[in-house]
Design an enzyme around this catalytic site. Structure first.
Site, mmCIF file in Angstrom:
data_model
loop_
_atom_site.group_PDB
_atom_site.id
_atom_site.type_symbol
_atom_site.label_atom_id
_atom_site.label_comp_id
_atom_site.label_asym_id
_atom_site.label_seq_id
_atom_site.Cartn_x
_atom_site.Cartn_y
_atom_site.Cartn_z
ATOM 1 N N SER A 240 0.855 -1.194 0.000
ATOM 2 C CA SER A 240 0.000 0.000 0.000
ATOM 3 C C SER A 240 0.888 1.240 0.000
ATOM 4 O O SER A 240 2.109 1.144 0.066
ATOM 5 C CB SER A 240 -0.891 0.002 1.237
ATOM 6 O OG SER A 240 -0.098 0.299 2.373
ATOM 7 N N LYS A 241 0.230 2.373 -0.031
ATOM 8 C CA LYS A 241 0.934 3.659 -0.035
ATOM 9 C C LYS A 241 1.929 3.786 1.113
ATOM 10 O O LYS A 241 2.946 4.455 0.991
ATOM 11 C CB LYS A 241 -0.086 4.792 0.098
ATOM 12 C CG LYS A 241 -0.531 5.316 -1.235
ATOM 13 C CD LYS A 241 -1.134 6.694 -1.046
ATOM 14 C CE LYS A 241 -1.782 7.145 -2.337
ATOM 15 N NZ LYS A 241 -3.025 7.842 -2.149
ATOM 16 N N ARG A 242 1.579 3.161 2.193
ATOM 17 C CA ARG A 242 2.426 3.188 3.371
ATOM 18 C C ARG A 242 3.858 2.724 3.046
ATOM 19 O O ARG A 242 4.812 3.107 3.705
ATOM 20 C CB ARG A 242 1.812 2.235 4.398
ATOM 21 C CG ARG A 242 1.946 2.589 5.823
ATOM 22 C CD ARG A 242 0.904 1.840 6.655
ATOM 23 N NE ARG A 242 0.667 0.475 6.194
ATOM 24 C CZ ARG A 242 1.481 -0.548 6.408
ATOM 25 N NH1 ARG A 242 2.606 -0.362 7.048
ATOM 26 N NH2 ARG A 242 1.161 -1.749 5.974
#
Ligand code: GLU
Length: 469
Positions: A240-242
């Site tokens: 994910s973006k994380r």
């Protein structure tokens, strides 16, 4: 032999992320490997979540990655007439039916099923027409799923997968606002477009039996399916973006070459022995679905960086240069307009000194823009008594050169060092500051070649003026 035709069918609800790009690549590679065709289809029926910027970002990413398509892009929103036609036909044949059940009724049966401990599903109430309906009463259209038997398919990646029809309900193919749903459109499209192999993420495995039943109801043969296991971040969680950059264009902005990203992506879930580096031609030649991993693969930024460094050194200079140009443009430098070195020469000098093209562009900007300041620590360390004298002597010696080759420049400056009885550092470092504003750059002869003859003189003069104060 049947022509293999694959497709990539993104929903334009956001940028193209790494997972989507990997799906696109695998579909594309399989088509190329089989001398087949690759179709691009934009699944934009969800009008609320689909946006034009997302469509543009997908197309831009595909183009940057050089994943060309033989057909398309098709847009589902332009195919509503066709979907309507198929829905009408299924209705006429009794393979689909209008469902007038209210939300309340659906909620009730759901609550009852939960209470009874059975999997919630539509009970088929409207399969038989129960009552009169006025023409303006809202309805959805449901597909009449078979009641018994199993739906089985041999997944290219996962092997045999079976579902019981009992577990599938009569899913909606047309919403109450008249728009068709994903599970329906995808089947009509793949059928109409002659898709033979559907390669997609395994988040779609549960849709596949429904889609297969639809194919069969339409009297069509279903394609072969291949579901790719997901990609995890370095920490084992779903990517994910994380985890940093996930959009393809962000990788471009961060200075990766498309070849590096493709090579990286192909290894996310596919292998060929222990080979790590694959040219595009090799990928096409070697790509077979048998070597696709069944289990999830993990993202590894270190490996991507390693591949990028490799491709910066080995890709044809002209290709790296054209990507460098894009990065310089982003820094506000229009290399077609401003004076500066040949970009391939920049690549030659910097491909081993930088890890990304973003870094290369930042280092190279001094060759396109005037030097407006000098690195303070560099000045403190290298500008000493005698430095200005050395700069003046160097300027004179350089002006006397009739060749502007790096070797000739280096030789002339070595003679200056000898004359002043100092090491090369005391000559080269003040000159580097003059040329680039910093004490780090390629060999001084190479640096001056990049700056150019007349500009070198001007920069030394400016430095003499600045350092004389
Ligand atoms: N549009 C779907 C998605 O973006 C893909 C559908 C498919 O590949 O069948 O998830």
């Amino acid at each position: 032999m049947e022509l293999v035709k694959t497709r990539f069918a993104p929903s334009p609800t956001g940028y193209l992320h790494v997972g989507g790009a990997r799906t696109a690549l695998f579909s594309w590679l399989y088509a190329k490997h089989c001398n087949g065709e690759f179709v691009l289809r934009i699944e934009d029926t969800d009008r609320e979540r689909s946006t034009q910027p997302a469509i543009d970002a997908i197309l831009e990413s595909m183009e940057w990655l050089n994943l060309g398509w033989d057909e398309g892009p098709y847009y589902q929103t332009k195919r509503f007439d066709r979907y309507k036609e198929v829905i009408d036909q299924l209705l006429a044949e009794g393979k689909a039916y209008k469902c007038y059940c209210s939300k309340e009724r659906l909620e009730e049966i759901r609550a009852q099923q939960m209470k009874d401990g059975v999997k919630p599903r539509y009970d088929g109430h409207c399969r038989e027409d129960h009552s009169e309906h006025s023409p303006d009463e809202p309805y959805v259209v449901r597909f009449r799923n078979p009641d018994t038997g199993i739906v089985a398919f041999d997944d290219m990646v996962k092997g045999r997968i079976e579902f019981k029809n009992e577990e599938l309900d009569d899913f909606i193919i047309q919403r109450s606002d008249g728009t068709p749903t994903y599970n329906f459109c995808v089947v009509v499209d793949d059928f109409d477009m002659g898709i033979t192999h559907v390669i997609r993420g395994d988040d779609h495995v549960n849709n596949t039996p429904r889609q297969i039943n639809l194919y069969r109801a339409m009297g069509a043969k279903e394609p072969v399916f291949g579901h790719l296991a997901m990609i995890l971040g370095d920490d084992g969680a779903k990517l994910s973006k994380r985890h940093g950059a996930v959009s393809v264009m962000q990788y471009r902005e961060d200075g990766y070459l498309p070849e590096a990203l493709l090579n990286y992506l192909v290894r996310l879930g596919w292998s060929h022995g222990d080979q790590e580096i694959f040219t595009i031609d090799e990928m096409i030649k070697l790509f077979t679905p048998e070597q696709i991993n069944k289990s999830a693969s993990s993202f590894n930024t270190k490996k991507l960086n390693w591949l990028n460094a490799h491709y910066m050194k080995t890709q044809p200079r002209a290709e790296v240069a054209s990507e460098l140009k894009w990065h310089l443009n982003r820094l506000g430098i229009d290399t077609d307009k401003v004076q500066g070195p040949d970009l391939e020469l920049v690549v030659k000098n910097y491909c081993e000194r930088t890890q990304t093209l973003k870094e290369m562009a930042e280092k190279a900007r001094c060759y396109f823009e005037d030097i407006t300041e000098y690195d303070a620590a560099g000045v403190k360390k290298w500008i000493k008594e005698g430095s200005v004298e050395i700069l003046k002597d160097s300027l004179e010696a350089l002006k006397a050169l009739d060749s502007w080759e790096p070797e000739a420049i280096d030789k002339a400056l070595e003679a200056i060092a000898q004359k002043h009885e100092v090491g090369m550092g005391k000559v080269g470092q003040p000159l580097r500051l003059a040329m680039t504003g910093t004490p780090t750059s390629p060999g001084i002869g190479d640096t001056m070649e990049l700056v150019g003859r007349e500009r070198t003189f001007k920069r030394i003069e400016d430095a003499i003026a600045a350092f004389s104060k």
